[in-house]
Design a protein around this motif. Structure first.
Motif, PDB file in Angstrom:
ATOM      1  N   SER A 181       0.832  -1.209   0.000  1.00  0.00           N
ATOM      2  CA  SER A 181       0.000   0.000   0.000  1.00  0.00           C
ATOM      3  C   SER A 181       0.864   1.255   0.000  1.00  0.00           C
ATOM      4  CB  SER A 181      -0.917   0.004   1.231  1.00  0.00           C
ATOM      5  OG  SER A 181      -1.754  -1.125   1.227  1.00  0.00           O
ATOM      6  N   LEU A 182       1.918   1.230   0.856  1.00  0.00           N
ATOM      7  CA  LEU A 182       2.822   2.377   0.902  1.00  0.00           C
ATOM      8  C   LEU A 182       3.512   2.585  -0.436  1.00  0.00           C
ATOM      9  CD1 LEU A 182       4.401   1.910   4.447  1.00  0.00           C
ATOM     10  CD2 LEU A 182       2.777   3.659   3.752  1.00  0.00           C
ATOM     11  N   LEU A 183       3.942   1.459  -1.059  1.00  0.00           N
ATOM     12  CA  LEU A 183       4.578   1.552  -2.378  1.00  0.00           C
ATOM     13  C   LEU A 183       3.624   2.153  -3.403  1.00  0.00           C
ATOM     14  CD1 LEU A 183       6.578  -1.797  -2.598  1.00  0.00           C
ATOM     15  CD2 LEU A 183       7.531   0.504  -2.570  1.00  0.00           C
ATOM     16  N   LEU A 184       2.375   1.708  -3.340  1.00  0.00           N
ATOM     17  CA  LEU A 184       1.379   2.243  -4.279  1.00  0.00           C
ATOM     18  C   LEU A 184       1.188   3.746  -4.071  1.00  0.00           C
ATOM     19  CD1 LEU A 184      -1.323  -0.589  -4.197  1.00  0.00           C
ATOM     20  CD2 LEU A 184       0.124   0.042  -6.128  1.00  0.00           C
ATOM     21  N   VAL A 185       1.172   4.157  -2.777  1.00  0.00           N
ATOM     22  CA  VAL A 185       1.024   5.594  -2.481  1.00  0.00           C
ATOM     23  C   VAL A 185       2.220   6.378  -3.010  1.00  0.00           C
ATOM     24  CG1 VAL A 185       0.945   7.290  -0.615  1.00  0.00           C
ATOM     25  CG2 VAL A 185      -0.452   5.235  -0.467  1.00  0.00           C
ATOM     26  N   VAL A 186       3.451   5.821  -2.753  1.00  0.00           N
ATOM     27  CA  VAL A 186       4.673   6.500  -3.221  1.00  0.00           C
ATOM     28  C   VAL A 186       4.679   6.602  -4.739  1.00  0.00           C
ATOM     29  CG1 VAL A 186       7.184   6.294  -3.373  1.00  0.00           C
ATOM     30  CG2 VAL A 186       6.032   5.885  -1.195  1.00  0.00           C
ATOM     31  N   ILE A 187       4.327   5.483  -5.394  1.00  0.00           N
ATOM     32  CA  ILE A 187       4.309   5.473  -6.860  1.00  0.00           C
ATOM     33  C   ILE A 187       3.275   6.460  -7.390  1.00  0.00           C
ATOM     34  CG2 ILE A 187       3.703   4.045  -8.866  1.00  0.00           C
ATOM     35  CD1 ILE A 187       4.955   1.684  -7.336  1.00  0.00           C
ATOM     36  N   PHE A 188       2.119   6.499  -6.722  1.00  0.00           N
ATOM     37  CA  PHE A 188       1.077   7.448  -7.130  1.00  0.00           C
ATOM     38  C   PHE A 188       1.575   8.888  -7.002  1.00  0.00           C
ATOM     39  CE2 PHE A 188      -2.451  10.233  -5.851  1.00  0.00           C
ATOM     40  CZ  PHE A 188      -3.241  10.136  -6.988  1.00  0.00           C
ATOM     41  N   LEU A 189       2.258   9.171  -5.874  1.00  0.00           N
ATOM     42  CA  LEU A 189       2.791  10.516  -5.674  1.00  0.00           C
ATOM     43  C   LEU A 189       3.855  10.852  -6.705  1.00  0.00           C
ATOM     44  CD1 LEU A 189       3.051  10.611  -1.771  1.00  0.00           C
ATOM     45  CD2 LEU A 189       1.384  11.801  -3.204  1.00  0.00           C
ATOM     46  N   LEU A 190       4.734   9.845  -7.004  1.00  0.00           N
ATOM     47  CA  LEU A 190       5.778  10.079  -8.008  1.00  0.00           C
ATOM     48  C   LEU A 190       5.169  10.357  -9.377  1.00  0.00           C
ATOM     49  CD1 LEU A 190       8.413   7.359  -7.014  1.00  0.00           C
ATOM     50  CD2 LEU A 190       8.697   9.837  -6.856  1.00  0.00           C
ATOM     51  N   ILE A 191       4.187   9.524  -9.732  1.00  0.00           N
ATOM     52  CA  ILE A 191       3.538   9.716 -11.039  1.00  0.00           C
ATOM     53  C   ILE A 191       2.844  11.076 -11.093  1.00  0.00           C
ATOM     54  CG2 ILE A 191       1.670   8.870 -12.522  1.00  0.00           C
ATOM     55  CD1 ILE A 191       2.384   6.043 -11.602  1.00  0.00           C
ATOM     56  N   SER A 192       2.167  11.438  -9.979  1.00  0.00           N
ATOM     57  CA  SER A 192       1.494  12.743  -9.930  1.00  0.00           C
ATOM     58  C   SER A 192       2.501  13.870 -10.070  1.00  0.00           C
ATOM     59  CB  SER A 192       0.736  12.894  -8.610  1.00  0.00           C
ATOM     60  OG  SER A 192      -0.258  11.905  -8.500  1.00  0.00           O
ATOM     61  N   ASN A 193       3.665  13.704  -9.376  1.00  0.00           N
ATOM     62  CA  ASN A 193       4.712  14.721  -9.443  1.00  0.00           C
ATOM     63  C   ASN A 193       5.264  14.860 -10.854  1.00  0.00           C
ATOM     64  OD1 ASN A 193       6.484  16.650  -8.428  1.00  0.00           O
ATOM     65  ND2 ASN A 193       8.057  15.146  -7.985  1.00  0.00           N
ATOM     66  N   VAL A 194       5.526  13.689 -11.493  1.00  0.00           N
ATOM     67  CA  VAL A 194       6.053  13.699 -12.866  1.00  0.00           C
ATOM     68  C   VAL A 194       5.048  14.346 -13.813  1.00  0.00           C
ATOM     69  CG1 VAL A 194       6.684  12.218 -14.800  1.00  0.00           C
ATOM     70  CG2 VAL A 194       7.594  11.736 -12.535  1.00  0.00           C
ATOM     71  N   ASN A 195       3.773  13.955 -13.655  1.00  0.00           N
ATOM     72  CA  ASN A 195       2.732  14.535 -14.514  1.00  0.00           C
ATOM     73  C   ASN A 195       2.623  16.048 -14.296  1.00  0.00           C
ATOM     74  OD1 ASN A 195       2.085  12.079 -15.629  1.00  0.00           O
ATOM     75  ND2 ASN A 195       0.481  11.628 -14.137  1.00  0.00           N
ATOM     76  N   SER A 196       2.740  16.452 -13.011  1.00  0.00           N
ATOM     77  CA  SER A 196       2.663  17.883 -12.702  1.00  0.00           C
ATOM     78  C   SER A 196       3.833  18.640 -13.320  1.00  0.00           C
ATOM     79  CB  SER A 196       2.649  18.069 -11.184  1.00  0.00           C
ATOM     80  OG  SER A 196       2.636  19.437 -10.855  1.00  0.00           O
ATOM     81  N   LYS A 197       5.047  18.044 -13.207  1.00  0.00           N
ATOM     82  CA  LYS A 197       6.229  18.682 -13.796  1.00  0.00           C
ATOM     83  C   LYS A 197       6.118  18.766 -15.316  1.00  0.00           C
ATOM     84  CE  LYS A 197       9.737  17.800 -10.262  1.00  0.00           C
ATOM     85  NZ  LYS A 197      11.014  17.121  -9.964  1.00  0.00           N
ATOM     86  N   ALA A 198       5.636  17.671 -15.903  1.00  0.00           N
ATOM     87  CA  ALA A 198       5.481  17.657 -17.361  1.00  0.00           C
ATOM     88  C   ALA A 198       4.490  18.740 -17.813  1.00  0.00           C
ATOM     89  CB  ALA A 198       5.007  16.280 -17.813  1.00  0.00           C
ATOM     90  N   LYS A 199       3.410  18.858 -17.032  1.00  0.00           N
ATOM     91  CA  LYS A 199       2.406  19.866 -17.363  1.00  0.00           C
ATOM     92  C   LYS A 199       2.991  21.277 -17.217  1.00  0.00           C
ATOM     93  CE  LYS A 199      -2.377  21.060 -16.275  1.00  0.00           C
ATOM     94  NZ  LYS A 199      -3.530  20.763 -15.383  1.00  0.00           N
ATOM     95  N   THR A 200       3.775  21.482 -16.116  1.00  0.00           N
ATOM     96  CA  THR A 200       4.403  22.790 -15.883  1.00  0.00           C
ATOM     97  C   THR A 200       5.404  23.121 -16.986  1.00  0.00           C
ATOM     98  OG1 THR A 200       4.147  22.463 -13.497  1.00  0.00           O
ATOM     99  CG2 THR A 200       5.724  24.142 -14.212  1.00  0.00           C
ATOM    100  N   ASN A 201       6.235  22.094 -17.346  1.00  0.00           N
ATOM    101  CA  ASN A 201       7.225  22.298 -18.413  1.00  0.00           C
ATOM    102  C   ASN A 201       6.557  22.645 -19.740  1.00  0.00           C
ATOM    103  OD1 ASN A 201       9.375  21.832 -16.701  1.00  0.00           O
ATOM    104  ND2 ASN A 201       9.463  19.640 -17.154  1.00  0.00           N
ATOM    105  N   LYS A 202       5.462  21.960 -19.995  1.00  0.00           N
ATOM    106  CA  LYS A 202       4.728  22.224 -21.232  1.00  0.00           C
ATOM    107  C   LYS A 202       4.203  23.658 -21.242  1.00  0.00           C
ATOM    108  CE  LYS A 202       0.980  20.344 -24.039  1.00  0.00           C
ATOM    109  NZ  LYS A 202      -0.093  19.321 -24.105  1.00  0.00           N
ATOM    110  N   HIS A 203       3.687  24.074 -20.073  1.00  0.00           N
ATOM    111  CA  HIS A 203       3.164  25.441 -19.961  1.00  0.00           C
ATOM    112  C   HIS A 203       4.284  26.467 -20.123  1.00  0.00           C
ATOM    113  CE1 HIS A 203       0.462  28.613 -18.778  1.00  0.00           C
ATOM    114  NE2 HIS A 203       1.250  28.966 -17.755  1.00  0.00           N
ATOM    115  N   LEU A 204       5.448  26.186 -19.472  1.00  0.00           N
ATOM    116  CA  LEU A 204       6.595  27.098 -19.581  1.00  0.00           C
ATOM    117  C   LEU A 204       7.108  27.181 -21.014  1.00  0.00           C
ATOM    118  CD1 LEU A 204       8.564  26.203 -16.326  1.00  0.00           C
ATOM    119  CD2 LEU A 204       7.339  28.329 -16.809  1.00  0.00           C
TER     120      LEU A 204
END
Length: 480
Positions: free
Chosen positions: A353-376
């Motif tokens: 469960s913890l791994l799933l949470v960490v992976i979810f957070l990592l994926i969310s972070n990567v998606n957020s960064k990708a979205k920010t980079n795209k916007h920039l």
């Protein structure tokens, strides 16, 4: 992203594997349902052919073990124990009861645990009342907790048996009556027959022979309809004694012969012994001492056999107790191992469960960064485009400024030229005016002539100024 999805899939499979490992037992599969049905059939045969009960239940053990159906194995062991109890082998029965109890406890099957405690209590009900009551109370507590009305009725029936053997017939009758009411309520016709039999036995011991006869004959009839051979054999023992007391020896002999046939059919050594003893008592009451003597010899032989069997059973019981201690130790080890596996399982679930949470957070972070980079990136492109536009505008402005500067330079030059030209053009008439003024002052010129000449000079100055204004105005109106 593919590697992340693969990681999630591996974790999901790991969790699913652990879950499947812990949920193999007690599924409502067709196989397990069939084993439950077969165990019930074997149990129902106990009053007809207990040996068949044992054989069928042994087969059920093998079938349940093949599909890892632990509760099915435990119930089969319990039914085997009941079969051995009915054929008067209490030591073997006890061994199987303890096997069943250990499994029911490991699977947390409280209903099964209560039934086994009730069965063990039955083993002790003739030899150790206190021990028997102890097991019955344990069974009753669990049965009440799980609200098993049929089992509660059975335990009340067994309590009645205890108080019957203690000669407390009033209390025994209360338990039998309460038990019979519950059996009728839950639709257990077989045990209702046993209750009627036991109530009849109570009335027999209270010398209320008419009530006893009515109840026992009804129980005998219903037992035969259901092919309850052991029950018929047991009922006929009391009927034989009842008709003997009433002096109806023909009826007594009839039920004795019939009951002995049923006792031989179920292969119960205890029932056979009871019939031999009852036959002796009947012959003695009829004053047929010769026949009574032969019956007494049979009883003596059976007593001798029973003594040998009891010695053998005692030795076997010691062996069983030793095996039970060893089995209990193994069960404790197994329980500890299962507890360890459960802890490991929940730890695995928690880590997953913890791994799933960490992976979810990592994926969310990567998606957020990708979205920010795209916007920039989009903003940078827009800024670059605006910069290019500004550069073009600046370049155009520089061109305009250059053109305006050149134009101003030309105009300034023209203006200088015009100014120089004007100064020459105006200075002449002004000098003339000055001269005329001086002449007029000195009265060297006629006044009218002077005015005329001065007007002419002013006109020339005015014409030159107008010409210059027109030239400047024309120059300023030229397109850039």
């Amino acid at each position: 992203m593919k590697s992340k999805c693969l990681c999630l899939l591996v974790i999901a499979l790991t969790v699913a594997t652990h879950l499947s490992a812990f949920t193999v037992n007690d599924k409502s599969t067709p196989d397990s349902i069939n084993i439950i049905k077969l165990n019930k059939q074997a149990y129902n045969n106990r009053l007809t052919d207990p040996n068949e009960t044992i054989l069928q239940a042994r087969k059920n053990v093998v079938l349940a073990q093949k599909i890892n159906f632990d509760n099915g194995v435990a119930e089969a062991y319990r039914v085997i124990g009941i079969g051995y109890d009915y054929v008067s082998q209490p030591d073997t029965a006890l061994n199987y009861f303890f096997k069943a109890l250990a499994i029911f406890q490991s699977t947390n099957n409280q209903d099964g645990e209560a039934k086994v405690n009730n069965n063990i209590g039955n083993l002790y009900h003739e030899s150790d009342y206190e021990k028997s009551i102890e097991y019955f109370n344990e069974a009753l507590n669990i049965a009440s907790r799980v609200k098993d009305q049929d089992l509660i009725a059975t335990i009340n029936l067994n309590f009645g048996n205890i108080y019957y053997r203690k000669k407390n017939f009033t209390k025994a009758l209360d338990y039998y009556t309460k038990s019979n009411e519950l059996f009728i309520k839950v639709g257990n016709a077989t045990n209702s027959i046993l209750c009627s039999q036991n109530i009849g036995v109570i009335y027999y011991n209270l010398n209320q022979f008419d009530k006893a006869e009515t109840l026992l004959l009804d129980a005998n009839k219903r037992a035969k309809e259901k092919d309850l051979n052991a029950a018929v054999a047991s009922i006929n023992l009391t009927l034989t004694s009842l008709f003997e007391k009433k002096g109806e020896f023909a009826q007594a002999e009839k039920y004795l012969a019939e009951g002995l046939t049923y006792a031989l059919l179920v292969k119960s050594s205890k029932l056979e012994y009871d019939y031999k003893l009852t036959k002796y008592e009947l012959e003695f009451t009829r004053r047929d001492y010769k026949a009574a003597l032969f019956s007494l010899q049979d009883v003596y032989k059976l007593d001798s056999i029973r003594y040998k069997n009891n010695v053998s059973n005692s030795l076997s019981l010691l062996t069983v107790q030793y095996k039970q201690i060893e089995s209990q130790h193994n069960n404790e080890m197994l329980a500890a191992q299962q507890k360890k596996q459960q802890i490991l399982f929940w730890a695995t679930i928690l880590v997953a469960s913890l791994l799933l949470v960490v992976i979810f957070l990592l994926i969310s972070n990567v998606n957020s960064k990708a979205k920010t980079n795209k916007h920039l990136t989009a903003l940078n492109e827009k800024i670059t485009e605006q910069k290019e536009n500004l550069n073009q505008i600046n370049h155009h402005l520089e061109e305009i400024i250059d053109e305006r500067t050149k134009d101003l330079q030309v105009k300034n030059k023209k203006l200088a030229d015009y100014s120089l030209h004007l100064s020459h053009q105006i200075r002449g008439p002004i000098a003339t005016l000055k001269g005329l003024l001086n002449l007029e002052k000195d009265r060297l010129i006629d006044k009218d002539e002077c005015v005329k000449l001065m007007n002419k000079c002013v006109s020339e100055i005015d014409d030159n100024i107008i010409d210059m204004s027109d030239m400047l105005h024309e120059s300023s109106n030229k397109p850039v």
